[in-house]
Scaffold this motif. Sequence first.
Motif, short mmCIF file in Angstrom:
data_model
loop_
_atom_site.label_atom_id
_atom_site.label_comp_id
_atom_site.label_asym_id
_atom_site.label_seq_id
_atom_site.Cartn_x
_atom_site.Cartn_y
_atom_site.Cartn_z
N GLN A 110 0.84 -1.19 0.00
CA GLN A 110 0.00 0.00 0.00
C GLN A 110 0.88 1.24 0.00
O GLN A 110 1.92 1.29 0.67
CB GLN A 110 -0.92 0.02 1.22
N ILE A 111 0.47 2.24 -0.76
CA ILE A 111 1.20 3.52 -0.84
C ILE A 111 0.19 4.65 -0.69
O ILE A 111 -0.92 4.59 -1.24
CB ILE A 111 1.95 3.65 -2.19
N LEU A 112 0.56 5.68 0.04
CA LEU A 112 -0.25 6.88 0.19
C LEU A 112 0.48 8.04 -0.49
O LEU A 112 1.69 8.21 -0.30
CB LEU A 112 -0.48 7.20 1.66
N ILE A 113 -0.23 8.82 -1.28
CA ILE A 113 0.35 9.96 -1.99
C ILE A 113 -0.41 11.21 -1.60
O ILE A 113 -1.63 11.30 -1.79
CB ILE A 113 0.29 9.75 -3.52
N HIS A 114 0.30 12.17 -1.03
CA HIS A 114 -0.30 13.43 -0.58
C HIS A 114 0.29 14.58 -1.38
O HIS A 114 1.52 14.76 -1.40
CB HIS A 114 -0.03 13.66 0.91
N GLN A 115 -0.56 15.36 -2.02
CA GLN A 115 -0.09 16.53 -2.76
C GLN A 115 0.05 17.70 -1.80
O GLN A 115 -0.82 17.96 -0.97
CB GLN A 115 -1.06 16.89 -3.88
N LYS A 116 1.15 18.42 -1.91
CA LYS A 116 1.38 19.57 -1.05
C LYS A 116 0.52 20.76 -1.50
O LYS A 116 0.29 20.96 -2.69
CB LYS A 116 2.86 19.98 -1.09
N VAL A 117 0.07 21.54 -0.54
CA VAL A 117 -0.72 22.74 -0.84
C VAL A 117 0.23 23.86 -1.21
O VAL A 117 1.16 24.20 -0.45
CB VAL A 117 -1.58 23.15 0.37
N GLU A 118 0.04 24.45 -2.39
CA GLU A 118 0.84 25.58 -2.85
C GLU A 118 0.08 26.87 -2.54
O GLU A 118 -0.99 27.12 -3.10
CB GLU A 118 1.11 25.46 -4.35
N LEU A 119 0.62 27.69 -1.64
CA LEU A 119 -0.07 28.90 -1.20
C LEU A 119 -0.26 29.90 -2.35
O LEU A 119 -1.32 30.51 -2.48
CB LEU A 119 0.70 29.55 -0.06
N LEU A 120 0.76 30.06 -3.18
CA LEU A 120 0.65 30.99 -4.30
C LEU A 120 -0.47 30.57 -5.24
O LEU A 120 -1.26 31.39 -5.73
CB LEU A 120 1.98 31.06 -5.05
N GLU A 121 -0.58 29.28 -5.47
CA GLU A 121 -1.62 28.75 -6.35
C GLU A 121 -3.00 28.89 -5.71
O GLU A 121 -3.99 29.18 -6.39
CB GLU A 121 -1.30 27.28 -6.64
N ALA A 122 -3.07 28.68 -4.40
CA ALA A 122 -4.36 28.74 -3.72
C ALA A 122 -4.92 30.16 -3.66
O ALA A 122 -6.12 30.37 -3.79
CB ALA A 122 -4.23 28.17 -2.31
N PHE A 123 -4.04 31.17 -3.50
CA PHE A 123 -4.51 32.53 -3.29
C PHE A 123 -4.74 33.30 -4.59
O PHE A 123 -5.73 34.03 -4.72
CB PHE A 123 -3.53 33.31 -2.41
N ILE A 124 -3.84 33.16 -5.57
CA ILE A 124 -3.98 33.98 -6.78
C ILE A 124 -4.25 33.15 -8.02
O ILE A 124 -4.44 33.70 -9.11
CB ILE A 124 -2.72 34.84 -7.00
N GLY A 125 -4.28 31.83 -7.91
CA GLY A 125 -4.61 30.99 -9.03
C GLY A 125 -3.49 30.78 -10.02
O GLY A 125 -3.72 30.26 -11.12
N PHE A 126 -2.25 31.19 -9.67
CA PHE A 126 -1.11 31.00 -10.57
C PHE A 126 -0.60 29.58 -10.42
O PHE A 126 -0.20 29.16 -9.34
CB PHE A 126 -0.01 32.00 -10.23
N GLU A 127 -0.63 28.83 -11.52
CA GLU A 127 -0.29 27.41 -11.47
C GLU A 127 1.21 27.21 -11.26
O GLU A 127 2.04 27.78 -11.97
CB GLU A 127 -0.73 26.72 -12.76
N THR A 128 1.56 26.41 -10.27
CA THR A 128 2.95 26.09 -9.97
C THR A 128 3.18 24.59 -10.17
O THR A 128 2.23 23.82 -10.38
CB THR A 128 3.30 26.48 -8.52
N ASN A 129 4.44 24.19 -10.11
CA ASN A 129 4.75 22.78 -10.25
C ASN A 129 4.18 21.99 -9.07
O ASN A 129 4.39 22.36 -7.91
CB ASN A 129 6.28 22.58 -10.29
N ASN A 130 3.48 20.91 -9.38
CA ASN A 130 2.91 20.07 -8.33
C ASN A 130 4.02 19.33 -7.58
O ASN A 130 4.98 18.85 -8.18
CB ASN A 130 1.94 19.06 -8.92
N GLN A 131 3.83 19.21 -6.27
CA GLN A 131 4.76 18.47 -5.43
C GLN A 131 3.97 17.48 -4.57
O GLN A 131 2.86 17.78 -4.12
CB GLN A 131 5.57 19.41 -4.53
N TYR A 132 4.56 16.33 -4.34
CA TYR A 132 3.87 15.25 -3.62
C TYR A 132 4.81 14.62 -2.61
O TYR A 132 6.04 14.60 -2.79
CB TYR A 132 3.39 14.17 -4.58
N GLU A 133 4.22 14.07 -1.57
CA GLU A 133 4.92 13.20 -0.63
C GLU A 133 4.33 11.80 -0.75
O GLU A 133 3.10 11.63 -0.76
CB GLU A 133 4.79 13.70 0.81
N ILE A 134 5.20 10.80 -0.86
CA ILE A 134 4.78 9.42 -1.00
C ILE A 134 5.13 8.71 0.30
O ILE A 134 6.29 8.73 0.74
CB ILE A 134 5.48 8.75 -2.20
N LYS A 135 4.12 8.10 0.94
CA LYS A 135 4.29 7.54 2.28
C LYS A 135 3.86 6.08 2.31
O LYS A 135 3.14 5.60 1.44
CB LYS A 135 3.46 8.34 3.30
#
Length: 322
Positions: A110-135
């Motif tokens: 089993q693997i869990l994948i969590h995408q990190k929240v990008e503050l710049l993307e959340a506030f102004i809608g500017f798309e940034t590179n997606n980042q993930y943690e695999i656990k």
Amino acid sequence: MSAPGYPGSYSHSPYPMPQQGGQSVAPYPVPQGGYGDPSQAPPPGFNMGYSPAQAPIMYQPGAVGPGPVPVPGPEYGAPPGGIALAPAGSPAVVPVGVPPGLEYLTQIDQILIHQKVELLEAFIGFETNNQYEIKNSLGQKIYKAKEKNDCCTRNCCGSLRSFDMKIKDNMDTEVIRLIRPFRCVSCWCPCCLQEMEVQAPPGTTIGYVKQDWHPCLPKFSIQGANKETLMKLEGPCFACNCCGDVNFELKSKDGDTPIGRISKQWTGLLKEVFTDADNFGIQFPLDLDVKMKAVLMGACFLIDFMFFEKVGDANQRSTVFS
């Protein structure tokens, strides 16, 4: 844990241990015929390879090796019955045919994948590179992933954008590379559907994820290095997680036997509405080929971009019609 060593050659008898009554006995019983000459090769039929019954010693999670032993903490501690870390200086048993850096995957189902929240993307809608943690299932980070492309591609091509994604271990070594070309996703364009190439190590292709044409359902083929289909992946007609999980069922090559699942997990109303940070879970057989486990991680990222990625004011895709 190896037996304690004694001074002298291996053929010397062990030191006696005093007992009551003046008699002495050896501390450990010596097997009949002795331990054998360590310089000789093992007898025929002796298993030198990896077998699930004798799990190898792995260094994930946590960078362990020669040097000081890391102090247990929130990142390293695990409840009883969890996967223990290899002690510093322990010899690692490397399974045959496993790409470097993926040895830890032989121990988990089993693997869990969590995408990190990008503050710049959340506030102004500017798309940034997606980042993930695999656990792993204990919540310990075993890998991290980051999308790589340019600003114009991200904000002009949206969720259909091409990218390279680097997956690194806890020692910051790249162990997997995902390559996604620019493709269409609609069922109205069957000749140019989605695909992703998986390399491990980078530069060596181990498999592909290819979208299969279907008028209603999102379907994918999990393929090997020679593009032979090994498994099937099928999602629901309407891939929208409205207060619930969305499951993509992993099936055998013939599409009849369920063997696993990729689940888009519900993360809460606020997070789902205002961000595109997603959580996924991947389940597969423990004895599945490690290379196919890596390809399934690629399939999870492809599904995330196809159906759950929001760019600016554009709505996320939920079917293969659009």
